[in-house]
Scaffold this active site. Sequence first.
Site, mmCIF file in Angstrom:
data_model
loop_
_atom_site.group_PDB
_atom_site.id
_atom_site.type_symbol
_atom_site.label_atom_id
_atom_site.label_comp_id
_atom_site.label_asym_id
_atom_site.label_seq_id
_atom_site.Cartn_x
_atom_site.Cartn_y
_atom_site.Cartn_z
ATOM 1 N N SER A 65 -23.038 5.942 -14.354
ATOM 2 C CA SER A 65 -23.996 6.607 -13.465
ATOM 3 C C SER A 65 -24.856 5.616 -12.699
ATOM 4 O O SER A 65 -25.199 5.854 -11.539
ATOM 5 C CB SER A 65 -24.883 7.569 -14.263
ATOM 6 O OG SER A 65 -24.116 8.666 -14.700
ATOM 7 N N PHE A 66 -25.214 4.502 -13.312
ATOM 8 C CA PHE A 66 -26.048 3.515 -12.632
ATOM 9 C C PHE A 66 -25.358 2.988 -11.376
ATOM 10 O O PHE A 66 -26.005 2.709 -10.367
ATOM 11 C CB PHE A 66 -26.394 2.370 -13.589
ATOM 12 C CG PHE A 66 -27.536 1.523 -13.115
ATOM 13 C CD1 PHE A 66 -28.847 1.941 -13.282
ATOM 14 C CD2 PHE A 66 -27.300 0.306 -12.494
ATOM 15 C CE1 PHE A 66 -29.911 1.159 -12.839
ATOM 16 C CE2 PHE A 66 -28.354 -0.482 -12.044
ATOM 17 C CZ PHE A 66 -29.663 -0.055 -12.218
ATOM 18 N N ILE A 91 -26.469 10.969 -21.311
ATOM 19 C CA ILE A 91 -26.871 11.750 -22.484
ATOM 20 C C ILE A 91 -27.824 10.924 -23.328
ATOM 21 O O ILE A 91 -27.576 9.741 -23.599
ATOM 22 C CB ILE A 91 -25.638 12.194 -23.292
ATOM 23 C CG1 ILE A 91 -24.755 13.089 -22.404
ATOM 24 C CG2 ILE A 91 -26.050 12.925 -24.561
ATOM 25 C CD1 ILE A 91 -23.429 13.458 -22.996
ATOM 26 N N GLU A 94 -30.288 6.932 -28.860
ATOM 27 C CA GLU A 94 -31.363 6.500 -29.747
ATOM 28 C C GLU A 94 -32.225 5.400 -29.138
ATOM 29 O O GLU A 94 -33.219 5.008 -29.739
ATOM 30 C CB GLU A 94 -30.758 6.018 -31.065
ATOM 31 C CG GLU A 94 -30.052 7.126 -31.830
ATOM 32 C CD GLU A 94 -29.421 6.630 -33.123
ATOM 33 O OE1 GLU A 94 -29.578 5.437 -33.456
ATOM 34 O OE2 GLU A 94 -28.779 7.440 -33.793
ATOM 35 N N HIS A 97 -32.305 3.051 -23.251
ATOM 36 C CA HIS A 97 -31.288 2.894 -22.212
ATOM 37 C C HIS A 97 -31.196 4.158 -21.347
ATOM 38 O O HIS A 97 -31.093 4.075 -20.116
ATOM 39 C CB HIS A 97 -29.930 2.588 -22.854
ATOM 40 C CG HIS A 97 -28.827 2.364 -21.877
ATOM 41 N ND1 HIS A 97 -28.718 1.224 -21.123
ATOM 42 C CD2 HIS A 97 -27.780 3.147 -21.532
ATOM 43 C CE1 HIS A 97 -27.657 1.305 -20.347
ATOM 44 N NE2 HIS A 97 -27.063 2.470 -20.574
#
Length: 164
Positions: A65-66, A91, A94, A97
């Site tokens: 996506s970036f 998504i 943890e 990022h």
Amino acid sequence: MATENKNLSNYDKTVIPNAKALRFGIITSQWNERVTYGMRDGAIATLKDCGAIEEHITCWEVPGSFELVHGAKRMLSTLAVDAIIVIGCVIQGETKHFDFVCQGVTQGIAQLNAAQSEVPIIFCVLTDNTMQQSLDRSGGKLGNKGVEAAITAIKMSVLGKKME
């Protein structure tokens, strides 16, 4: 949740402008492909349903996506299109990022839209907490955000032509 139990993909074709004369670019992230390819396929089917000619739809892929921002910038400089749809899925994990990718792609696409006013870039990037939420929005029980992006691309393309 605003989209809970609501199918977002319903549209009335009789009120959507005909897309026959329009050209579209679609850039799809390969990351979370179960989700992104579903949205891409929904966008393509909707564009065609609204009159777009298959040869007038150019599809590119980027790793994540970036990278959608760079893909959109390259498409703007190399192709004559009336709108670009960027499709991705990030998504929650943890680590932070998620936050950095979401913020970066959102700001990058917003900057391209502000700096390049002639061709709208339609943001179709899911930022969900779980894979199931993304699946629900990419052809599942909540419809397909790719369909919504295609309708938006048509409407924004026609708006741009009215302003010329």
